[in-house]
Motif scaffolding. Structure first.
Motif, PDB file in Angstrom:
ATOM      1  N   MET A   1      23.546 -11.891 -27.805  1.00  0.00           N
ATOM      2  CA  MET A   1      23.543 -12.212 -26.375  1.00  0.00           C
ATOM      3  C   MET A   1      24.928 -12.596 -25.890  1.00  0.00           C
ATOM      4  O   MET A   1      25.149 -12.825 -24.729  1.00  0.00           O
ATOM      5  N   GLY A   2      25.903 -12.647 -26.788  1.00  0.00           N
ATOM      6  CA  GLY A   2      27.246 -13.034 -26.362  1.00  0.00           C
ATOM      7  C   GLY A   2      27.601 -14.419 -26.854  1.00  0.00           C
ATOM      8  O   GLY A   2      26.763 -15.168 -27.349  1.00  0.00           O
ATOM      9  N   GLU A   3      28.873 -14.763 -26.712  1.00  0.00           N
ATOM     10  CA  GLU A   3      29.337 -16.058 -27.200  1.00  0.00           C
ATOM     11  C   GLU A   3      29.150 -17.136 -26.136  1.00  0.00           C
ATOM     12  O   GLU A   3      29.632 -17.014 -25.016  1.00  0.00           O
ATOM     13  N   VAL A   4      28.430 -18.174 -26.483  1.00  0.00           N
ATOM     14  CA  VAL A   4      28.211 -19.306 -25.580  1.00  0.00           C
ATOM     15  C   VAL A   4      28.419 -20.592 -26.366  1.00  0.00           C
ATOM     16  O   VAL A   4      28.294 -20.614 -27.583  1.00  0.00           O
ATOM     17  N   ARG A   5      28.715 -21.654 -25.663  1.00  0.00           N
ATOM     18  CA  ARG A   5      29.003 -22.929 -26.324  1.00  0.00           C
ATOM     19  C   ARG A   5      27.807 -23.864 -26.189  1.00  0.00           C
ATOM     20  O   ARG A   5      27.760 -24.737 -25.328  1.00  0.00           O
ATOM     21  N   LEU A   6      26.839 -23.660 -27.055  1.00  0.00           N
ATOM     22  CA  LEU A   6      25.626 -24.465 -27.030  1.00  0.00           C
ATOM     23  C   LEU A   6      25.501 -25.257 -28.321  1.00  0.00           C
ATOM     24  O   LEU A   6      26.028 -24.879 -29.358  1.00  0.00           O
ATOM     25  N   THR A   7      24.781 -26.347 -28.218  1.00  0.00           N
ATOM     26  CA  THR A   7      24.429 -27.121 -29.397  1.00  0.00           C
ATOM     27  C   THR A   7      23.029 -27.670 -29.191  1.00  0.00           C
ATOM     28  O   THR A   7      22.501 -27.660 -28.075  1.00  0.00           O
ATOM     29  N   THR A   8      22.420 -28.131 -30.278  1.00  0.00           N
ATOM     30  CA  THR A   8      21.075 -28.692 -30.196  1.00  0.00           C
ATOM     31  C   THR A   8      21.089 -30.115 -30.710  1.00  0.00           C
ATOM     32  O   THR A   8      22.001 -30.527 -31.447  1.00  0.00           O
ATOM     33  N   ALA A   9      20.068 -30.859 -30.303  1.00  0.00           N
ATOM     34  CA  ALA A   9      19.970 -32.239 -30.780  1.00  0.00           C
ATOM     35  C   ALA A   9      19.852 -32.261 -32.305  1.00  0.00           C
ATOM     36  O   ALA A   9      20.447 -33.120 -32.980  1.00  0.00           O
ATOM     37  N   ARG A  10      19.118 -31.322 -32.860  1.00  0.00           N
ATOM     38  CA  ARG A  10      18.970 -31.260 -34.320  1.00  0.00           C
ATOM     39  C   ARG A  10      20.320 -31.028 -34.991  1.00  0.00           C
ATOM     40  O   ARG A  10      20.640 -31.664 -36.001  1.00  0.00           O
ATOM     41  N   ARG A  11      21.121 -30.124 -34.444  1.00  0.00           N
ATOM     42  CA  ARG A  11      22.425 -29.838 -35.026  1.00  0.00           C
ATOM     43  C   ARG A  11      23.325 -31.066 -34.981  1.00  0.00           C
ATOM     44  O   ARG A  11      24.064 -31.350 -35.921  1.00  0.00           O
ATOM     45  N   GLU A  12      23.269 -31.799 -33.876  1.00  0.00           N
ATOM     46  CA  GLU A  12      24.098 -33.004 -33.763  1.00  0.00           C
ATOM     47  C   GLU A  12      23.649 -34.076 -34.752  1.00  0.00           C
ATOM     48  O   GLU A  12      24.473 -34.804 -35.314  1.00  0.00           O
ATOM     49  N   ARG A  13      22.342 -34.191 -34.983  1.00  0.00           N
ATOM     50  CA  ARG A  13      21.864 -35.149 -35.972  1.00  0.00           C
ATOM     51  C   ARG A  13      22.341 -34.777 -37.369  1.00  0.00           C
ATOM     52  O   ARG A  13      22.739 -35.627 -38.163  1.00  0.00           O
TER      53      ARG A  13
ATOM     54  N   ARG B   1      22.507 -31.250 -20.584  1.00  0.00           N
ATOM     55  CA  ARG B   1      21.239 -30.734 -21.100  1.00  0.00           C
ATOM     56  C   ARG B   1      20.797 -29.534 -20.274  1.00  0.00           C
ATOM     57  O   ARG B   1      20.714 -29.609 -19.052  1.00  0.00           O
ATOM     58  N   LEU B   2      20.505 -28.429 -20.956  1.00  0.00           N
ATOM     59  CA  LEU B   2      20.040 -27.232 -20.275  1.00  0.00           C
ATOM     60  C   LEU B   2      18.524 -27.124 -20.317  1.00  0.00           C
ATOM     61  O   LEU B   2      17.880 -26.905 -19.294  1.00  0.00           O
ATOM     62  N   VAL B   3      17.953 -27.220 -21.499  1.00  0.00           N
ATOM     63  CA  VAL B   3      16.506 -27.294 -21.673  1.00  0.00           C
ATOM     64  C   VAL B   3      16.253 -28.317 -22.770  1.00  0.00           C
ATOM     65  O   VAL B   3      17.186 -28.819 -23.399  1.00  0.00           O
ATOM     66  N   ARG B   4      15.007 -28.616 -22.998  1.00  0.00           N
ATOM     67  CA  ARG B   4      14.658 -29.637 -23.977  1.00  0.00           C
ATOM     68  C   ARG B   4      15.293 -29.339 -25.341  1.00  0.00           C
ATOM     69  O   ARG B   4      15.046 -28.310 -25.965  1.00  0.00           O
ATOM     70  N   GLY B   5      16.163 -30.241 -25.795  1.00  0.00           N
ATOM     71  CA  GLY B   5      16.760 -30.140 -27.114  1.00  0.00           C
ATOM     72  C   GLY B   5      17.981 -29.255 -27.217  1.00  0.00           C
ATOM     73  O   GLY B   5      18.570 -29.129 -28.293  1.00  0.00           O
TER      74      GLY B   5
ATOM     75  N   GLU C   1      28.185 -27.568 -24.505  1.00  0.00           N
ATOM     76  CA  GLU C   1      29.347 -28.300 -25.004  1.00  0.00           C
ATOM     77  C   GLU C   1      30.519 -28.284 -24.036  1.00  0.00           C
ATOM     78  O   GLU C   1      31.662 -28.178 -24.425  1.00  0.00           O
ATOM     79  N   LYS C   2      30.250 -28.343 -22.773  1.00  0.00           N
ATOM     80  CA  LYS C   2      31.303 -28.469 -21.773  1.00  0.00           C
ATOM     81  C   LYS C   2      30.667 -28.953 -20.475  1.00  0.00           C
ATOM     82  O   LYS C   2      29.452 -28.899 -20.301  1.00  0.00           O
ATOM     83  N   ASP C   3      31.512 -29.411 -19.552  1.00  0.00           N
ATOM     84  CA  ASP C   3      31.003 -30.002 -18.325  1.00  0.00           C
ATOM     85  C   ASP C   3      30.851 -28.993 -17.189  1.00  0.00           C
ATOM     86  O   ASP C   3      30.367 -29.340 -16.117  1.00  0.00           O
ATOM     87  N   ASP C   4      31.292 -27.745 -17.403  1.00  0.00           N
ATOM     88  CA  ASP C   4      31.220 -26.751 -16.347  1.00  0.00           C
ATOM     89  C   ASP C   4      29.769 -26.413 -16.008  1.00  0.00           C
ATOM     90  O   ASP C   4      28.861 -26.634 -16.807  1.00  0.00           O
ATOM     91  N   GLU C   5      29.592 -25.850 -14.813  1.00  0.00           N
ATOM     92  CA  GLU C   5      28.268 -25.355 -14.439  1.00  0.00           C
ATOM     93  C   GLU C   5      27.900 -24.220 -15.393  1.00  0.00           C
ATOM     94  O   GLU C   5      28.683 -23.297 -15.609  1.00  0.00           O
ATOM     95  N   PRO C   6      26.730 -24.263 -16.008  1.00  0.00           N
ATOM     96  CA  PRO C   6      26.369 -23.221 -16.983  1.00  0.00           C
ATOM     97  C   PRO C   6      26.221 -21.855 -16.320  1.00  0.00           C
ATOM     98  O   PRO C   6      25.731 -21.737 -15.197  1.00  0.00           O
ATOM     99  N   THR C   7      26.658 -20.827 -17.018  1.00  0.00           N
ATOM    100  CA  THR C   7      26.461 -19.462 -16.545  1.00  0.00           C
ATOM    101  C   THR C   7      25.021 -19.036 -16.811  1.00  0.00           C
ATOM    102  O   THR C   7      24.295 -19.689 -17.569  1.00  0.00           O
ATOM    103  N   LEU C   8      24.624 -17.924 -16.206  1.00  0.00           N
ATOM    104  CA  LEU C   8      23.285 -17.407 -16.462  1.00  0.00           C
ATOM    105  C   LEU C   8      23.132 -17.048 -17.936  1.00  0.00           C
ATOM    106  O   LEU C   8      22.083 -17.296 -18.537  1.00  0.00           O
ATOM    107  N   LEU C   9      24.178 -16.493 -18.534  1.00  0.00           N
ATOM    108  CA  LEU C   9      24.120 -16.143 -19.950  1.00  0.00           C
ATOM    109  C   LEU C   9      23.870 -17.382 -20.800  1.00  0.00           C
ATOM    110  O   LEU C   9      23.059 -17.355 -21.746  1.00  0.00           O
ATOM    111  N   GLU C  10      24.525 -18.489 -20.468  1.00  0.00           N
ATOM    112  CA  GLU C  10      24.329 -19.725 -21.225  1.00  0.00           C
ATOM    113  C   GLU C  10      22.929 -20.284 -21.024  1.00  0.00           C
ATOM    114  O   GLU C  10      22.310 -20.790 -21.967  1.00  0.00           O
ATOM    115  N   ARG C  11      22.420 -20.186 -19.818  1.00  0.00           N
ATOM    116  CA  ARG C  11      21.035 -20.638 -19.571  1.00  0.00           C
ATOM    117  C   ARG C  11      20.038 -19.801 -20.367  1.00  0.00           C
ATOM    118  O   ARG C  11      19.060 -20.330 -20.914  1.00  0.00           O
TER     119      ARG C  11
END
Length: 292
Positions: A1-13, A26-30, A34-44
């Motif tokens: 789906m392309g390169e995006v900067r996402l992380t999960t709560a599980r990964r951080e733990r 937070r985009l969706v539950r969990g 990894e940045k403060d910018d408005e998320p793109t549709l691809l990231e969502r």
């Protein structure tokens, strides 16, 4: 789906950074960005896939946006899965399908994305998307017709009808809308983006053209008014068309909103040049699509 900067709560733990998620978006539950910018549709979409069952595919209107065809609102993210659904996630529209559409990188391919989108699109939008997919080289009319014929359930009738009405060489959504406005009122169908002229010279390529009556219908977007060079070129082009005996009807966004008057004007031009068909009919469906 392309390169995006996402992380999960599980990964951080797992990384021993439990408190870091508080500083992330937070985009969706969990799933977090990894940045403060408005998320793109691809990231969502990537976040939605992470939060959904493993077989999930982005479908419908959302998938069409990812393929470069912008219609309706891509949010909430539309997803399909063959997994039993146990909970709902805010921001996602997850449906269960026994047979998932063909996909690449977890995104439905253009044709099955269009078929799924027909469950929520009007016939005008469904045709405009089909025209656009053909123009972009991401589908053929034959592929659309075959996919629509194989579709079942909600939206299949819209898909079949839209596939039959789709045409190649359509340059814009407004051209699709204008063409449907005419044929759904009972007027003959014009050809799309046709080069007109004579054996000596090619005068212009026009948006919609009635060959038998030499009537040209041109949709003019804002750039025709705001671009000085374009405005000057348009004047020369329309003068050449008039001198060669063509009737030219110029349509703007404002004029498109006066749909009944516009169709009547085009009918009058056709009649003056020999058309003897029935006058336009503005039935319930036509009024709901073009006058609502």
């Amino acid at each position: 789906m392309g390169e995006v900067r996402l992380t999960t709560a599980r990964r951080e733990r797992e990384r021993g950074r439990r408190n870091r998620v508080r500083s992330l978006r937070r985009l969706v539950r969990g799933v977090y960005l990894e940045k403060d910018d408005e998320p793109t549709l691809l990231e969502r979409c990537a976040a939605a896939v992470l939060a959904a069952p493993p077989d999930t595919v982005v479908v419908g209107v959302t998938a069409l946006w990812l393929h470069g065809v912008e219609v309706a609102d891509p949010l909430p993210v539309r997803l399909a899965t063959a997994t039993d659904l146990r909970r709902r996630t805010p921001g996602l529209r997850l449906v269960r399908r026994h047979l998932l559409p063909l996909a690449r990188n977890r995104v439905a391919l253009p044709v099955p994305a269009w078929v799924e989108a027909c469950t929520e699109l009007s016939i005008v939008d469904a045709v405009a998307v089909a025209d656009r997919l053909i123009k972009l080289g991401r589908a053929t009319r034959k592929e659309l017709v075959e996919a629509a014929a194989a579709a079942t359930g909600r939206g299949c009738r819209t898909a079949r009808r839209a596939a039959e009405l789709a045409r190649p060489n359509v340059a814009s959504v407004r051209e699709s809308e204008l063409r449907l406005m005419l044929i759904m009122a009972g007027l003959p169908e014009p050809r799309c983006n046709v080069a007109v002229g004579d054996e000596q010279r090619r005068i212009a390529e026009v948006d919609l053209y009635y060959d038998e009556f030499r009537v040209v219908v041109e949709y003019e977007g804002e750039q025709h008014r705001t671009d000085g060079w374009q405005w000057s070129a348009d004047i020369e082009r329309y003068e050449a068309l008039a001198a060669a005996g063509y009737a030219v009807i110029r349509v703007t966004a404002a004029r498109l909103r006066q749909a009944r008057a516009l169709v009547t004007t085009i009918h009058d031009h056709l009649t003056e040049r020999g058309y003897r068909g029935r006058p336009p009919r503005f039935g319930t469906e036509w009024r709901s699509l073009f006058e609502a």
